[in-house]
Design a protein around this motif. Structure first.
Motif, mmCIF file in Angstrom:
data_model
loop_
_atom_site.group_PDB
_atom_site.id
_atom_site.type_symbol
_atom_site.label_atom_id
_atom_site.label_comp_id
_atom_site.label_asym_id
_atom_site.label_seq_id
_atom_site.Cartn_x
_atom_site.Cartn_y
_atom_site.Cartn_z
ATOM 1 N N VAL A 29 0.845 -1.207 0.000
ATOM 2 C CA VAL A 29 0.000 0.000 0.000
ATOM 3 C C VAL A 29 0.877 1.252 0.000
ATOM 4 O O VAL A 29 0.496 2.285 0.550
ATOM 5 C CB VAL A 29 -0.962 0.027 1.226
ATOM 6 N N GLN A 46 8.309 0.905 2.967
ATOM 7 C CA GLN A 46 9.052 0.767 1.713
ATOM 8 C C GLN A 46 10.066 1.893 1.527
ATOM 9 O O GLN A 46 11.032 1.741 0.792
ATOM 10 C CB GLN A 46 8.094 0.707 0.510
ATOM 11 N N MET A 67 9.645 2.256 -5.207
ATOM 12 C CA MET A 67 10.422 1.941 -6.420
ATOM 13 C C MET A 67 9.756 0.882 -7.280
ATOM 14 O O MET A 67 10.391 0.279 -8.145
ATOM 15 C CB MET A 67 11.831 1.489 -6.021
#
Ligand code: UTP
Length: 300
Positions: free
Chosen positions: A14, A107, A111
């Motif tokens: 998400v 994250q 990317m």
């Protein structure tokens, strides 16, 4: 190593920027946009739990506090609801925290989907796991995960969900070339291409946001160069699994999904999901249907 058996863990990325839904997604993750009275992500988690998942890892980015709060207890809200006698809503709200064991990993920089999935390596360990995209809604009346889990138990390796789309839309998806198996509902994937250029798609079968993946994907993702759009593409790593031997976790099969599915990160598809889910509900459906009928007839 071949991984077959019960799938307990789901990874739900998400961390995307949701640029197709700006400005709504400037400060709110697109997965938290309401579909009638629940955020989109709640349907996704409920779908996973209904299929037997008891452990969820969200791969989050910035602005995801509201999502974490949604799946946490809210003592003062729960107290207020109890004081008002709204016991049904109180338990609905508190049960959200108990749907599954919820875990979070950041994250950092978005990317690409492959990069988001690679963040799950430590948590997932050595078992096959499910991936559900947080902005992809599958109608609860036509679930696909149980068929995918059954296919994984039979064939091992990784399992995709494919959906036939009109040829002029396949360039928006990952696309799969397939051959039949002895099971009419399951195909073997022979080629995968992320968002093929117009006229080059090997089929009209689009990859939708449900996956069962062998942990062999993690070492492939680690060594993967950026693909389409400069992103680390999950599709590219899955494509490498196709020709790997089964003993090393290779092999990719797919279930062809024929139910209803919505991309809530796309404005038109999001609107369709709201209307369709509301029309199916006993509390809203009849009145909404009557209103829509009059509205479309130009009477309102
Ligand atoms: P999308 O490509 O639909 O998400 O990724 P996006 O990049 O947010 O969308 P737009 O095009 O800018 O509107 C599919 C799923 O993968 C997640 C997204 O959150 C979404 O659930 N994702 C994507 C990540 O978690 N990290 C990424 O780097 C990219």
């Amino acid at each position: 190593m071949s991984n077959r058996g019960t799938i307990h863990k789901a990874v739900i990325p998400v961390a995307g920027l949701g640029t197709r839904f700006l400005p709504a997604t400037k400060a709110t993750p697109k997965e938290m946009l309401p579909v009638v009275d629940k955020p989109a992500i709640q349907y996704v988690v409920e779908e996973a739990v209904a299929a037997g998942i008891n452990d969820v890892l969200f791969v989050t980015g910035r602005n995801k506090d509201s999502l974490e709060n949604h799946f946490d207890r809210a003592p003062s809200l729960e107290r207020t609801l109890a004081e008002r006698g709204a016991f049904e809503m109180q338990s609905e709200i508190s049960e959200l925290a108990d749907l599954a064991a919820m875990h979070y990993v950041r994250q950092g920089v978005p990317m690409g989907l492959g990069h988001a999935v690679s963040m799950a390596k430590e948590h997932v360990g050595n078992q096959a796991f499910a991936v559900l995209l947080g902005d992809d809604l599958v109608d609860a009346k036509t679930p696909v995960l149980p068929d995918m889990f059954a296919a994984q138990a039979k064939f091992g390796g990784s399992i995709l969900a494919l959906m036939e789309v009109p040829e002029d839309q396949i360039h928006l998806y990952g696309c799969a070339a397939v051959v039949p198996t002895d099971n009419p509902d399951i195909v073997r994937v022979t080629e995968l291409v992320e968002k093929p250029a117009a006229g080059t798609a090997p089929s009209n079968l689009a990859v939708i946001g449900r996956y069962v993946i062998d942990p062999a994907i993690f070492s492939l993702l680690e060594n993967l160069a950026p693909g389409r759009g400069g992103e680390i593409q999950l599709t590219d790593a899955l494509a490498s699994l196709i020709d790997m031997p089964a003993e090393s976790g290779g092999g990719v099969h797919a279930v062809v999904f024929r139910g209803k599915r919505y991309d809530t990160g796309d404005k038109l598809s999001y609107l369709k999901s709201v209307v369709s889910i509301a029309l199916d509900r006993d509390d809203l459906g009849p009145d909404l249907r009557a209103w829509l009928t009059s509205y479309l007839a130009g009477k309102i």
